[in-house]
Scaffold this motif. Structure first.
Motif, mmCIF file in Angstrom:
data_model
loop_
_atom_site.group_PDB
_atom_site.id
_atom_site.type_symbol
_atom_site.label_atom_id
_atom_site.label_comp_id
_atom_site.label_asym_id
_atom_site.label_seq_id
_atom_site.Cartn_x
_atom_site.Cartn_y
_atom_site.Cartn_z
ATOM 1 N N GLY A 1 49.393 39.561 48.463
ATOM 2 C CA GLY A 1 49.175 40.408 49.633
ATOM 3 C C GLY A 1 49.846 41.766 49.503
ATOM 4 O O GLY A 1 49.745 42.437 48.471
ATOM 5 N N ASP A 2 50.561 42.176 50.539
ATOM 6 C CA ASP A 2 51.216 43.484 50.559
ATOM 7 C C ASP A 2 52.374 43.579 49.560
ATOM 8 O O ASP A 2 52.863 44.675 49.280
ATOM 9 C CB ASP A 2 51.738 43.792 51.960
ATOM 10 C CG ASP A 2 50.613 43.979 52.969
ATOM 11 O OD1 ASP A 2 49.479 44.271 52.532
ATOM 12 O OD2 ASP A 2 50.865 43.825 54.176
ATOM 13 N N LYS A 3 52.814 42.437 49.058
ATOM 14 C CA LYS A 3 53.917 42.435 48.091
ATOM 15 C C LYS A 3 53.441 42.668 46.658
ATOM 16 O O LYS A 3 54.246 42.679 45.726
ATOM 17 C CB LYS A 3 54.664 41.097 48.156
ATOM 18 C CG LYS A 3 55.307 40.807 49.512
ATOM 19 C CD LYS A 3 55.979 39.439 49.503
ATOM 20 C CE LYS A 3 56.596 39.119 50.863
ATOM 21 N NZ LYS A 3 57.193 37.750 50.872
ATOM 22 N N SER A 4 52.145 42.867 46.481
ATOM 23 C CA SER A 4 51.582 42.997 45.135
ATOM 24 C C SER A 4 52.279 44.044 44.272
ATOM 25 O O SER A 4 52.615 43.768 43.115
ATOM 26 C CB SER A 4 50.086 43.294 45.207
ATOM 27 O OG SER A 4 49.328 42.111 45.216
ATOM 28 N N PRO A 5 52.504 45.269 44.770
ATOM 29 C CA PRO A 5 53.127 46.268 43.889
ATOM 30 C C PRO A 5 54.467 45.806 43.318
ATOM 31 O O PRO A 5 54.733 45.987 42.124
ATOM 32 C CB PRO A 5 53.294 47.488 44.810
ATOM 33 C CG PRO A 5 52.195 47.338 45.814
ATOM 34 C CD PRO A 5 52.111 45.851 46.066
ATOM 35 N N ARG A 6 55.302 45.197 44.152
ATOM 36 C CA ARG A 6 56.612 44.754 43.687
ATOM 37 C C ARG A 6 56.497 43.580 42.714
ATOM 38 O O ARG A 6 57.167 43.544 41.680
ATOM 39 C CB ARG A 6 57.479 44.367 44.886
ATOM 40 C CG ARG A 6 58.894 43.977 44.501
ATOM 41 C CD ARG A 6 59.797 43.858 45.711
ATOM 42 N NE ARG A 6 59.475 42.706 46.538
ATOM 43 C CZ ARG A 6 58.887 42.763 47.724
ATOM 44 N NH1 ARG A 6 58.529 43.942 48.231
ATOM 45 N NH2 ARG A 6 58.647 41.676 48.424
ATOM 46 N N ILE A 7 55.623 42.630 43.023
ATOM 47 C CA ILE A 7 55.466 41.468 42.153
ATOM 48 C C ILE A 7 54.832 41.868 40.821
ATOM 49 O O ILE A 7 55.247 41.391 39.755
ATOM 50 C CB ILE A 7 54.633 40.383 42.855
ATOM 51 C CG1 ILE A 7 55.380 39.867 44.099
ATOM 52 C CG2 ILE A 7 54.335 39.226 41.905
ATOM 53 C CD1 ILE A 7 54.575 38.901 44.939
ATOM 54 N N LEU A 8 53.865 42.764 40.880
ATOM 55 C CA LEU A 8 53.218 43.195 39.643
ATOM 56 C C LEU A 8 54.168 43.995 38.759
ATOM 57 O O LEU A 8 54.044 43.976 37.526
ATOM 58 C CB LEU A 8 51.966 44.011 39.952
ATOM 59 C CG LEU A 8 50.812 43.222 40.583
ATOM 60 C CD1 LEU A 8 49.582 44.093 40.719
ATOM 61 C CD2 LEU A 8 50.490 41.972 39.777
ATOM 62 N N ALA A 9 55.127 44.682 39.359
ATOM 63 C CA ALA A 9 56.147 45.356 38.557
ATOM 64 C C ALA A 9 56.928 44.330 37.739
ATOM 65 O O ALA A 9 57.280 44.579 36.574
ATOM 66 C CB ALA A 9 57.087 46.147 39.460
ATOM 67 N N GLY A 10 57.183 43.171 38.334
ATOM 68 C CA GLY A 10 57.868 42.106 37.610
ATOM 69 C C GLY A 10 57.044 41.575 36.456
ATOM 70 O O GLY A 10 57.579 41.326 35.361
ATOM 71 N N PHE A 11 55.728 41.408 36.657
ATOM 72 C CA PHE A 11 54.879 40.920 35.567
ATOM 73 C C PHE A 11 54.732 41.967 34.469
ATOM 74 O O PHE A 11 54.647 41.622 33.279
ATOM 75 C CB PHE A 11 53.517 40.491 36.102
ATOM 76 C CG PHE A 11 53.519 39.109 36.690
ATOM 77 C CD1 PHE A 11 53.623 37.995 35.881
ATOM 78 C CD2 PHE A 11 53.449 38.928 38.058
ATOM 79 C CE1 PHE A 11 53.642 36.719 36.416
ATOM 80 C CE2 PHE A 11 53.475 37.649 38.612
ATOM 81 C CZ PHE A 11 53.575 36.539 37.783
ATOM 82 N N ALA A 12 54.709 43.242 34.847
ATOM 83 C CA ALA A 12 54.671 44.298 33.833
ATOM 84 C C ALA A 12 55.936 44.256 32.984
ATOM 85 O O ALA A 12 55.873 44.348 31.749
ATOM 86 C CB ALA A 12 54.520 45.664 34.506
ATOM 87 N N ALA B 1 53.030 37.303 26.444
ATOM 88 C CA ALA B 1 53.076 38.674 26.959
ATOM 89 C C ALA B 1 51.716 39.092 27.497
ATOM 90 O O ALA B 1 51.610 39.721 28.559
ATOM 91 C CB ALA B 1 53.527 39.634 25.854
ATOM 92 N N GLY B 2 50.664 38.733 26.756
ATOM 93 C CA GLY B 2 49.314 39.065 27.197
ATOM 94 C C GLY B 2 48.946 38.382 28.508
ATOM 95 O O GLY B 2 48.241 38.963 29.340
ATOM 96 N N ILE B 3 49.421 37.159 28.706
ATOM 97 C CA ILE B 3 49.149 36.454 29.959
ATOM 98 C C ILE B 3 49.771 37.213 31.122
ATOM 99 O O ILE B 3 49.139 37.404 32.171
ATOM 100 C CB ILE B 3 49.670 35.007 29.889
ATOM 101 C CG1 ILE B 3 48.872 34.203 28.859
ATOM 102 C CG2 ILE B 3 49.597 34.333 31.267
ATOM 103 C CD1 ILE B 3 49.479 32.852 28.533
ATOM 104 N N ALA B 4 51.017 37.663 30.956
ATOM 105 C CA ALA B 4 51.670 38.442 32.010
ATOM 106 C C ALA B 4 50.902 39.737 32.265
ATOM 107 O O ALA B 4 50.736 40.157 33.419
ATOM 108 C CB ALA B 4 53.116 38.741 31.617
ATOM 109 N N TRP B 5 50.427 40.378 31.201
ATOM 110 C CA TRP B 5 49.629 41.599 31.337
ATOM 111 C C TRP B 5 48.326 41.322 32.086
ATOM 112 O O TRP B 5 47.912 42.087 32.954
ATOM 113 C CB TRP B 5 49.368 42.170 29.951
ATOM 114 C CG TRP B 5 48.523 43.410 29.900
ATOM 115 C CD1 TRP B 5 48.653 44.529 30.674
ATOM 116 C CD2 TRP B 5 47.436 43.684 29.004
ATOM 117 N NE1 TRP B 5 47.722 45.473 30.313
ATOM 118 C CE2 TRP B 5 46.969 44.978 29.286
ATOM 119 C CE3 TRP B 5 46.849 42.954 27.978
ATOM 120 C CZ2 TRP B 5 45.911 45.559 28.584
ATOM 121 C CZ3 TRP B 5 45.800 43.532 27.273
ATOM 122 C CH2 TRP B 5 45.335 44.821 27.578
ATOM 123 N N THR B 6 47.684 40.209 31.776
ATOM 124 C CA THR B 6 46.433 39.855 32.449
ATOM 125 C C THR B 6 46.655 39.622 33.943
ATOM 126 O O THR B 6 45.837 40.047 34.774
ATOM 127 C CB THR B 6 45.811 38.607 31.804
ATOM 128 O OG1 THR B 6 45.562 38.861 30.427
ATOM 129 C CG2 THR B 6 44.504 38.227 32.493
#
Length: 312
Positions: free
Chosen positions: A230-241, A197-202
């Motif tokens: 790139g520009d997809k960061s917000p969507r991809i980071l939502a997945g990691f969150a 979980a911490g890895i995904a958070w990092t």
């Protein structure tokens, strides 16, 4: 902020008014800058998974008097070992840092500390960290020794993979297993899942941070998830969150005790990550830095509730 021309003993990207530049003797400042003592967020992000580990151990077992020392030792150890890690990172990255506007004023590329001096400083911090580690028991000692391999590899990751944030996560969250082992004398499934979980958070928070250097990194030829997403960061980071939240929920479940309190803390952690995503703008460096630093609060919310669950 004053420029490097006006203040040759400062670092360009250090927080304004940090304690090192305000209070530390001039002779100490290059060494403290090399250890990033002027920006405590890195120490917090290394420390908080350790405190998660103590909380999870108390939830799985019961509180012990020794837990207070684990908390204190982890805080001291996080400070010196984060400094050692930053020193090693700057040794390996000194040529790259000299080409990046945000980092060229650091002690090694600016010439305020010699390479030999940096190695000696690395050794001194490592020895202090090892002495602290010796107080935490055999299982924790072995976990600490194993972590050195991850720490050694991380600075080179950006040269061979678009995912250096994974290597940072592997190292920075190792403390959740180390601290758990200090209490339990072993590592169970709960801290391993919390480590994941911490890895995904990092990946979440360090990608936000890496967007500050995206242009320079692209020119130099080093890699990062910020460039990859790139520009997809917000969507991809939502997945990691979401992944971090899900895995931590499983870790709490695996402890089997006072789950509701732990999950309330996790809800607070989740709300903070959502708040960050709502404000995240990849092309706004100031916002990226502010959001990155705010992850101290996200991790601290979870740590406090895990401690409450363990003590209940």
């Amino acid at each position: 902020m004053q420029s490097q021309t006006e203040r040759p003993d400062t670092v360009i990207d250090a927080p304004r008014g940090n304690w090192v530049d305000r209070y530390a003797p001039h002779g100490w400042r290059p060494w403290l800058h090399l250890s990033r003592a002027d920006r405590p967020i890195g120490t917090w992000l290394l420390l908080l998974p350790c405190w998660w580990g103590v909380g999870l151990a108390m939830m799985a077992d019961a509180p012990r008097g020794f837990d207070l020392w684990i908390v204190i030792a982890c805080a001291a150890g996080a400070f010196v070992m984060r400094g050692a890690g930053c020193t090693w990172n700057d040794i390996t990255d000194r040529k790259i840092d000299a080409q990046v506007a945000r980092t060229r004023s650091r002690p090694l590329p600016s010439g305020r500390i010699s390479l030999r001096g940096a190695y000696l400083w690395l050794l001194a911090q490592g020895l202090v960290g090892f002495v602290i580690l010796l107080t935490l028991g055999r299982a924790a000692i072995w976990m600490g020794v194993l972590s050195l391999l991850l720490v050694a590899i991380y600075p080179f990751a950006k040269r061979f993979t678009w995912w250096p944030q994974i290597f940072l996560g592997l190292a920075f969250n190792w403390g959740v297993m180390l601290a758990y082992a200090a209490h339990m004398g072993r590592v169970d499934a709960a801290p391993v899942v919390a480590w994941l979980a911490g890895i995904a958070w990092t990946i979440f928070y360090d990608t936000i941070y890496a967007h500050q250097d995206a242009e320079d990194d692209a020119l130099i030829g080093v890699k990062s998830t910020a460039l990859l997403f790139g520009d997809k960061s917000p969507r991809i980071l939502a997945g990691f969150a979401a992944l971090a939240i899900l895995l931590m929920a499983v870790a709490i479940l695996l402890t089997g005790r006072n789950l509701l309190i732990g999950w309330i803390g996790l809800a607070g952690f989740a709300a903070h990550l959502i708040w960050q995503l709502q404000r995240f703008q990849p092309d706004q460096d100031d916002i990226c830095l502010r959001l990155f630093r705010s992850n101290r609060d996200a991790g601290l919310i979870l740590a406090l509730f895990l401690a409450m669950a363990g003590l209940a």
